[in-house]
Write an enzyme that holds these catalytic residues in place. Structure first.
Site: not given
Lengths: 105, 437
Positions: A103-105
């Site tokens: 998942g992106c941060i």
């Protein structure tokens, strides 16, 4: 780390059921992993997504997110959810034997 | 004479231009910044506009005034980049040739990609605070809001400043308490992630804060459709008439009802990236080497800030910490020297929690946000609410205009993440000792 037997081969999986080593995966393991994820039959459309996930992982080192899948796999996000109701990116990655997409941060 | 063209005059573009101007004599390099408009918005300020804690007037300055002398500013839209010919085509029909290109055009909001989001309820019962017009419209709507269901929804990652939607929840709780109507407002945070935040230690802290403040958390919600309720929902009149509200509907057909929705739309890179073959990824962000910031497209193309695909937050602090590595690498590239793999993913965010307090988090590619102090043992407390962090967040705006944008080096604040002052959990300390990420 738990081990699971898919298609007669014992493979190590992490606590969420993702293969620890994607190189151990073979296509004949997919139907069995799919069953454990609640998908009884893999159709041609499922396979399109699974093969796409594999190719993307090999090219980029990480599986695509749902949004990127919807843009690039040739399967719309709506259909992706019909194929993999419990979260397309996560479920398809698990069936394709690759790590959970970051998942992106 | 070399020409460095910088696309975008926001945080990353401005501080890069100023740093580069200092390292090159005007006879050796021309620096041109291109942006389609003339206003520089202090984006962290947008969070405070809906609550009347600041105004647009106080957070916007002219772009032109943020550049050192010797930097040319071209106000024009960008048509496309031809990386094969080292040329940028502008919307006004002219072209700019470059020796080095720096892409700093940030992220763009794409509300039109979510079904129903920009429908009849847009800026009436469905808002965003990520744009100036959205933040101002939301301020008016909050003033009229007298009770009901307020939902804050992140459609999908990546987004700019991923903690801002949580801060919005904390400030909304504080705002309704001060108005004495908190008991009439249901606050819900709806996220596509499996927790309030991605990183474990920080997630525990922030989830705890949501519970303390009575904010409901809905996770793994991938918004497919936004159905707006009638305008004016959540005001005294609508409550009396029992008017139905709107609904967020996920792809897996879960429903979250609302009277007022604050939605953070999908983000992508700038539109011209899609028209520039080979420059961007499928979302329009620029694939770069995460430690040198050199684009994978061509060796003479670099990117900074929100425009890149680096695996850390899209935040001003990242652009700031990338700035000196980037300026140094542009200089090295033009001198024919090897690039420095100098950027470690350092990110630093103040998280406003209401009641005059804030948290501070500090992390990089390999280290999650930890407790301790920043930048050293006697600094600001990390991962803990304090009045000092809130004052730090307020003071930051002055630092932004007068130190960060001009590209000044600040004693004690380094580009690399400081390890001193941080308390490492045992497992991670051991992993660090083995040299793993």
């Amino acid at each position: 780390m738990p081990a699971v037997t898919y298609a007669g081969h014992s493979v190590a999986v992490n606590e969420e059921g993702f293969l620890v080593d994607p190189a151990q995966w073979t296509e004949d393991m997919a139907p069995q992993i799919a069953k454990s994820a609640g998908i009884d039959e893999l159709t041609a459309r499922h396979w399109q997504v699974i093969r796409f996930m594999r190719a993307e992982y090999q090219a980029k080192g990480t599986g695509p997110t749902v949004r990127v899948l919807g843009k690039t796999s040739g399967v719309s996000i709506k259909e992706l959810y019909q194929l993999f109701p419990k979260g397309p990116a996560k479920t398809a990655a698990r069936i394709a034997g690759i790590p959970k997409p970051r998942g992106c941060i | 004479m070399k020409r460095i063209v910088i696309l975008g005059g926001g945080t990353g573009g401005t501080l890069t231009a100023n740093r580069l101007r200092r390292s090159f004599d005007e006879r050796d390099a021309e620096i041109v910044v291109v942006d389609h408009d003339a206003d520089h918005v202090y984006q962290p300020g947008l969070l405070f506009v809906p609550f009347g804690l600041t105004s647009m007037q106080r957070i916007v300055r002219p772009r032109r005034q943020q550049f050192r002398s010797g930097i040319s500013f071209r106000q024009a839209g960008i048509g496309r980049v031809d990386t094969g010919a080292d040329r940028v085509h502008l919307d006004d029909g002219t072209a700019l040739d470059y020796d080095v290109l720096v892409v700093a055009t940030g992220a763009r909001l794409l509300p039109g990609e979510t079904e129903g989001l920009t429908g009849p309820g847009w800026l009436k019962s469905v808002f965003t605070f990520y744009t100036p017009e959205g933040a101002v419209a939301l301020h008016r709507a909050l003033e009229r809001f007298t009770g009901g269901r307020l939902v804050v929804n992140v459609v999908d990652m990546p987004i700019k400043c991923p903690v801002a939607p949580l801060e919005f929840c904390f400030l909304a709780d504080y705002y309704f308490r001060r108005r004495g109507i908190r008991d009439r407002v249901e606050l819900t945070y709806v996220t596509p992630l499996d927790g309030a935040f991605t990183k474990p230690v920080c997630n525990r802290e922030l989830s705890g804060l949501l519970v303390d403040k009575g904010i409901e958390l809905v996770t793994e919600f991938n918004t497919g459709t936004v159905e707006a309720g009638p305008a004016g929902a959540g005001t005294a009149g609508s409550a009396a008439s029992g008017a139905p509200g709107g609904r967020l509907i996920s792809y897996d057909e879960r429903v979250v009802p609302f009277d007022l929705a604050v939605v953070i739309p999908l983000h992508g890179g700038a539109a011209y990236v899609e028209r520039s073959p080979g420059l961007g990824d499928e979302l329009g962000f620029i694939p770069v080497d995460p430690s040198t910031l050199q684009a994978k497209a061509r060796p003479n193309v670099f990117a900074v800030g929100d425009a890149t695909d680096v695996p850390t937050s899209k935040a001003g602090s990242v652009a700031h910490f990338e700035g000196d590595v980037l300026a140094d690498n542009v200089r090295r590239f033009l001198a024919g020297q090897e690039l420095l793999a100098g950027f470690d993913g350092h990110t630093n965010c103040f998280i406003e929690t209401g009641f005059g307090k804030a948290l501070l988090i500090d992390f990089n590619y390999g280290t999650e946000p930890l407790a301790g102090h920043y930048p050293a043992r006697l600094g600001l407390p990390l991962l803990r609410q304090s009045r000092l962090n809130h004052l730090g967040k307020l003071a930051f705006q002055q630092f932004y205009w007068h130190s960060l944008l001009p590209g000044r080096d600040v004693p004690g604040i380094s580009s690399a993440m400081p390890a001193r002052g941080k308390t490492r959990p045992r497992a991670q300390a051991a992993a660090g000792a083995r040299g793993h990420r």
